[in-house]
Enzyme design. Sequence first.
Site, short mmCIF file in Angstrom:
data_model
loop_
_atom_site.label_atom_id
_atom_site.label_comp_id
_atom_site.label_asym_id
_atom_site.label_seq_id
_atom_site.Cartn_x
_atom_site.Cartn_y
_atom_site.Cartn_z
N ARG A 1 -8.51 -53.85 47.49
CA ARG A 1 -9.89 -53.37 47.61
C ARG A 1 -10.65 -54.10 48.70
O ARG A 1 -11.41 -53.51 49.43
CB ARG A 1 -10.63 -53.52 46.27
CG ARG A 1 -10.25 -52.47 45.27
CD ARG A 1 -10.74 -52.82 43.90
NE ARG A 1 -9.99 -53.96 43.36
CZ ARG A 1 -10.15 -54.46 42.16
NH1 ARG A 1 -11.05 -53.97 41.37
NH2 ARG A 1 -9.43 -55.48 41.74
N GLY B 1 -5.21 -57.83 36.48
CA GLY B 1 -4.10 -56.93 36.82
C GLY B 1 -2.78 -57.69 36.74
O GLY B 1 -2.70 -58.84 37.16
N THR C 1 -1.41 -62.33 41.40
CA THR C 1 -1.99 -61.05 41.79
C THR C 1 -1.22 -60.50 42.97
O THR C 1 -0.86 -61.25 43.89
CB THR C 1 -3.49 -61.18 42.16
OG1 THR C 1 -3.90 -59.99 42.85
CG2 THR C 1 -3.80 -62.37 43.05
N ASP D 1 -5.10 -62.22 47.80
CA ASP D 1 -6.46 -62.34 48.34
C ASP D 1 -7.09 -63.72 48.13
O ASP D 1 -8.30 -63.87 48.19
CB ASP D 1 -7.37 -61.26 47.73
CG ASP D 1 -7.36 -61.29 46.20
OD1 ASP D 1 -6.57 -62.05 45.62
OD2 ASP D 1 -8.15 -60.54 45.61
N ASP E 1 -2.44 -58.76 45.19
CA ASP E 1 -3.35 -58.58 46.33
C ASP E 1 -3.24 -59.66 47.41
O ASP E 1 -3.61 -59.43 48.55
CB ASP E 1 -4.80 -58.54 45.84
CG ASP E 1 -5.11 -57.27 45.07
OD1 ASP E 1 -4.22 -56.40 45.00
OD2 ASP E 1 -6.22 -57.15 44.54
N ARG F 1 -8.57 -57.06 31.04
CA ARG F 1 -9.77 -57.50 31.76
C ARG F 1 -10.86 -57.55 30.70
O ARG F 1 -11.26 -56.51 30.19
CB ARG F 1 -10.13 -56.51 32.86
CG ARG F 1 -9.03 -56.32 33.91
CD ARG F 1 -9.51 -55.43 35.03
NE ARG F 1 -8.43 -54.83 35.80
CZ ARG F 1 -7.85 -55.39 36.87
NH1 ARG F 1 -8.24 -56.59 37.27
NH2 ARG F 1 -6.90 -54.76 37.52
N ASP G 1 -8.46 -63.89 41.18
CA ASP G 1 -9.69 -64.69 41.37
C ASP G 1 -10.62 -64.65 40.15
O ASP G 1 -11.15 -65.69 39.73
CB ASP G 1 -10.43 -64.27 42.65
CG ASP G 1 -10.74 -62.78 42.72
OD1 ASP G 1 -10.27 -62.02 41.85
OD2 ASP G 1 -11.47 -62.37 43.64
O1 F6P Z 1 -6.29 -56.79 41.38
C1 F6P Z 1 -5.08 -56.16 41.55
C2 F6P Z 1 -5.22 -54.68 41.72
O2 F6P Z 1 -3.90 -54.25 41.71
C3 F6P Z 1 -5.98 -54.14 42.91
O3 F6P Z 1 -5.28 -54.14 44.11
C4 F6P Z 1 -6.33 -52.75 42.45
O4 F6P Z 1 -7.43 -52.24 43.14
C5 F6P Z 1 -6.62 -52.97 41.02
O5 F6P Z 1 -5.87 -54.09 40.62
C6 F6P Z 1 -6.34 -51.81 40.13
O6 F6P Z 1 -6.58 -52.20 38.82
P1 F6P Z 1 -6.40 -51.37 37.49
O7 F6P Z 1 -5.38 -52.09 36.71
O8 F6P Z 1 -7.73 -51.45 36.84
O9 F6P Z 1 -6.01 -49.99 37.86
#
Ligand code: F6P
Length: 319
Positions: A171, A11, A125, A129, A127, A72, A103
Amino acid sequence: MKTIGVLTSGGDAPGMNAAIRAVVRNGIYNNCKVYGIEQGYEGLINARLKEMTLSSVADIIHRGGTFLRTARSEEFRTENGLKKAKNVLDVFGIEGLVVIGGDGSIAGAQKLNEIGITAIGVPGTIDNDLEYTDHSIGFDTAINTVVEAISKIRDTSSSHGRVNIVEVMGRHCGDIALYCGLAGGAESIILPEIPNSVDSVCQKIIRGKNRGKLHSLILMAEGAGSAVEIAKEIEEKTSMETRATILGHIQRGGNPTAFDRILASKLGAKAVDLILEGKKGLTVGMKCNEVVAIEIEKALAMKKKLDMETYDLAGILSI
Ligand code: F6P
């Protein structure tokens, strides 16, 4: 002259551009040839890379997103994908790779280290986390975005005398909800780490209403459930009109804050220094205002702890 590469993966997060800029500029300053790899590990496997110059990273420090783009990659998780990535790095003579991401992306860097490629992680990120660093790049911008949004929601919440529940990203880690809950004066904060019954949230709403409170703001992390479902339950149990807002990807965009730009600049530059020192298997971070470098395996094995002091304080201040 060393040859190094940089990619962003997973992300996106505001500040990633500032980190790429720091890698490219510190690399060139130290006489390195620097390749920018597009679309993360996916682009690496498919050899989507180009040599960076000083001007490739001009005018990007303030921009959100990542100009190298991100992805990803499922293929990179396979043995064959990893082999393809190594081949591309070998063909271009890339002796050190800087991986900016969360991570999963840093775990990918470790996979490369295990097959003999020097790869250094930079935490990017929203997050926040990762336990080994106090902040990851993008978190500060994201919480500022959320606080701005919830201040607006609070206005309409007061006007209508409603309960408003706001779902934010996270999450497994509730840091965005926690810190924005404190900064936004939320009545309740619902996190994946702490079971918080809807009944106790309702009790607080009713107590507030009886004291003449005009609005009620609840912050919840996506990993703790669905804001829409919880809003329905609150409305049934309190008889108060309740609205849910899911902030979504707005949290991932926007110009990085000064904090994120500074963090990204320091961490990106440090990653290059480590490669030049011949270090491998490390990820960089910031602990107590000091740039740190720790083994990726150790860093990823640390379980993220919830800041209970902040959680308790938010509870006391929203009594
Ligand atoms: O990992 C970062 C994040 O923003 C999370 O908080 C969220 O759940 C996820 O990515 C959403 O990802 P996507 O880009 O697949 O919508």
